[in-house]
Write a protein that holds these residues in place. Sequence first.
Motif, short mmCIF file in Angstrom:
data_model
loop_
_atom_site.label_atom_id
_atom_site.label_comp_id
_atom_site.label_asym_id
_atom_site.label_seq_id
_atom_site.Cartn_x
_atom_site.Cartn_y
_atom_site.Cartn_z
N LYS A 79 3.43 69.86 61.07
CA LYS A 79 4.14 68.60 60.94
C LYS A 79 3.75 67.68 62.10
CE LYS A 79 8.59 67.28 59.11
NZ LYS A 79 8.28 67.56 57.72
N HIS A 80 3.50 66.43 61.79
CA HIS A 80 3.10 65.47 62.82
C HIS A 80 4.02 64.25 62.76
CE1 HIS A 80 0.67 62.02 64.41
NE2 HIS A 80 0.48 62.91 65.37
N LEU A 81 4.54 63.87 63.90
CA LEU A 81 5.41 62.70 63.95
C LEU A 81 4.53 61.46 64.09
CD1 LEU A 81 8.26 61.43 64.26
CD2 LEU A 81 8.10 61.89 66.69
N ASP A 82 4.52 60.61 63.06
CA ASP A 82 3.67 59.42 63.11
C ASP A 82 4.31 58.30 63.91
OD1 ASP A 82 2.76 59.86 59.63
OD2 ASP A 82 1.88 60.69 61.46
N GLY A 83 5.60 58.14 63.73
CA GLY A 83 6.26 57.03 64.43
C GLY A 83 7.69 56.89 63.96
N TRP A 84 8.34 55.85 64.41
CA TRP A 84 9.74 55.61 64.11
C TRP A 84 9.94 54.23 63.50
CZ3 TRP A 84 13.52 59.23 64.85
CH2 TRP A 84 13.17 60.34 65.61
N ASN A 85 10.89 54.14 62.61
CA ASN A 85 11.28 52.86 62.04
C ASN A 85 12.75 52.64 62.42
OD1 ASN A 85 11.34 50.55 60.54
ND2 ASN A 85 11.69 51.58 58.58
N CYS A 86 12.95 51.76 63.40
CA CYS A 86 14.31 51.55 63.93
C CYS A 86 14.77 50.15 63.59
CB CYS A 86 14.32 51.72 65.46
SG CYS A 86 13.69 53.30 65.98
N TYR A 87 15.91 50.02 62.96
CA TYR A 87 16.40 48.68 62.64
C TYR A 87 17.91 48.66 62.51
CZ TYR A 87 16.49 50.36 57.76
OH TYR A 87 16.73 51.07 56.61
N MET A 88 18.45 47.43 62.60
CA MET A 88 19.87 47.20 62.34
C MET A 88 19.99 46.19 61.22
SD MET A 88 21.61 46.91 66.09
CE MET A 88 21.50 48.22 67.28
N GLY A 89 20.74 46.50 60.21
CA GLY A 89 20.95 45.57 59.10
C GLY A 89 22.40 45.15 59.06
N PHE A 90 22.64 43.87 58.89
CA PHE A 90 24.02 43.39 58.82
C PHE A 90 24.05 42.06 58.11
CE2 PHE A 90 23.37 40.25 62.16
CZ PHE A 90 22.35 40.82 62.92
N THR A 91 25.25 41.63 57.78
CA THR A 91 25.44 40.33 57.13
C THR A 91 26.30 39.49 58.05
OG1 THR A 91 25.36 41.41 54.99
CG2 THR A 91 26.23 39.17 55.04
N SER A 92 25.76 38.37 58.46
CA SER A 92 26.47 37.51 59.40
C SER A 92 27.09 36.33 58.67
CB SER A 92 25.48 37.02 60.46
OG SER A 92 26.09 36.02 61.26
N ILE A 93 28.30 35.96 59.10
CA ILE A 93 28.91 34.75 58.55
C ILE A 93 28.98 33.67 59.62
CG2 ILE A 93 30.22 35.92 56.75
CD1 ILE A 93 32.66 35.81 58.58
N LYS A 94 28.26 33.89 60.72
CA LYS A 94 28.28 32.92 61.82
C LYS A 94 27.05 32.03 61.69
CE LYS A 94 28.87 32.86 66.82
NZ LYS A 94 29.16 33.71 67.99
N PHE A 95 27.25 30.77 61.44
CA PHE A 95 26.14 29.85 61.26
C PHE A 95 26.05 28.94 62.47
CE2 PHE A 95 24.36 30.40 57.03
CZ PHE A 95 25.25 31.30 56.49
N ASN A 96 25.20 29.31 63.44
CA ASN A 96 24.86 28.40 64.51
C ASN A 96 23.35 28.51 64.72
OD1 ASN A 96 24.45 30.74 65.97
ND2 ASN A 96 26.26 30.52 67.25
N THR A 97 22.82 27.65 65.58
CA THR A 97 21.35 27.61 65.71
C THR A 97 20.81 28.95 66.20
OG1 THR A 97 21.72 26.51 67.82
CG2 THR A 97 21.04 25.13 65.96
N ASN A 98 21.55 29.61 67.09
CA ASN A 98 21.05 30.89 67.62
C ASN A 98 20.97 31.95 66.53
OD1 ASN A 98 20.49 30.22 70.27
ND2 ASN A 98 22.62 30.45 70.89
#
Lengths: 138, 242
Positions: B73-92
Motif C-alpha cells: 500500500k502506498h500513500l499518494d497524498g491527502w485531500n483536505c477540505y471544509m465544506g459549508f454553506t454561508s449566509i453571510k454576504f460581505n466582500t470578504n
Amino acid sequence: MAVTQNRAQALHNFWSGFSIVEGLTAVYVHAYDESTVPDDKDIPAPKYPRITYTVGNAEFENPVMLSANLWDYGTSWERLSMLEQDIFEAIGYGGKLLEYDKGKIWIQRGSPWAQRMSDDNKMIRRIYINVIAEYFET
Amino acid sequence: MGKFTKVASDSFDELQMNAGVLLSSFDPTNPTEPSSDDIIATTTGGIHVVCEPTYSDFGEDVDNVPNNMKEYKHLDGWNCYMGFTSIKFNTNNVRLAVGPADLSGETYAASSDTSVVSGKTYYTRTGSGTAQSPYVYTPVASPTGNPSTSNYYEMTTPNYKVTPRMELSDSDFEDALWWVGDKADGGCVAIKLLNALSTGGFDMQTTKNAKGTMSMTITGHVSISAQTTVPMEFYVLEAPAS
C-alpha cells in the motif's frame, strides 16, 4: 470531584438558581416540582415570583419536552420578563449541560419559548416556558 | 442486559456539540471565546470537514498478490477540505468563495485623530496617485503617536467590489482556516486547514421568502516550502481549569 446529585436534584438545582434584582436587592426565586408545590402559607418569603417545573425522563437520544411556569403576583409583567430573559440567557443558544451522578442533561430552549398565560385572578401573572431535555446516560 | 451493551464511562464527556464556528485565527494553547471579527462566516447546516487519503495498491497488478496487501500500500497524498454553506454576504466572504479575486472600491482620508484610538486600523500611504504609481495603503501593525501628524490614513468607505482574476496569486491562499466546536466536558475540538483556497468557486442560491445561501468548499494545500506537511491539523483541547 465526583458529582453526587441525581437527575431530579440536577433539574431542581438548575431551576432554583435564579434571582431577580429589585433596586439594589437580589430577590431569590423559589422553584418547585409541579406535582409537589406546597400551600401558599408554607412557601417561605419571598412567595413570588416563583417557578414550578415539570420533571420527565427519557432514554439517551430521545429528547423530552419539559416545561416550567414562572409565577408572579401583581400588576406588572416586569419581574417575570426579567426572569424569563435570565433563564433564556442561562440556557443559551447551544443549550446548557447539567451534570449529575450518572451522566448529563442537555437542556435547550424549546419552541415556542415563552408564552404569557392569563388567569381568572387578574393579579396572577404566569409565563409558560418550553424546554427540551436530552439525557446522556445509558 | 448483555455485558457488551454498554458505553465507555467517559462517552458523554467526549461528545462534540453544536455546529461550531469558522475562525480566521485561533490559539490552541489559549482557547478563548472568539471575537466577532475572527468569525469568518455565518453558516447553516453545520460544517463538513474531510481529510481523506488517497492510496495506490502497488500489488494490484502483481501476480499471486491479494488486493489490499498492506506492504504494497502506498500513500499518494491527502485531500483536505471544509465544506459549508454561508449566509453571510460581505466582500470578504464573497472573495473567500471566489478564490482568486481582488477587493476594491475602498476610500481613505487622512486621519484627524490626535491620539491613537484603540481598535481602529490606521494606514500608511505609498505611491503618487497616478495610474503608473497608484496609492497603496498598508495597515500599520502598531500605531503610535499622533495619527494626524504621522501621515496616517483611515478607511472612510470599505471595499465594495470583488473582481475575480485570471491568475492565481500566493495572497489568495489563507494561511489558516480554523473550525472550532464545543465538547460536552467544556473543552473544544479544533481543526486547522493550512494554505486554504476555495476550490468550489462562488455558488449562490436564493429562495423566495428565505435567506440566500453561498456554498463553499475550501481546500487545504501543501506548500513547496513544507512538502511533507499535510494541510490539516486536529486539536482536542481540555476545558480550561476553573
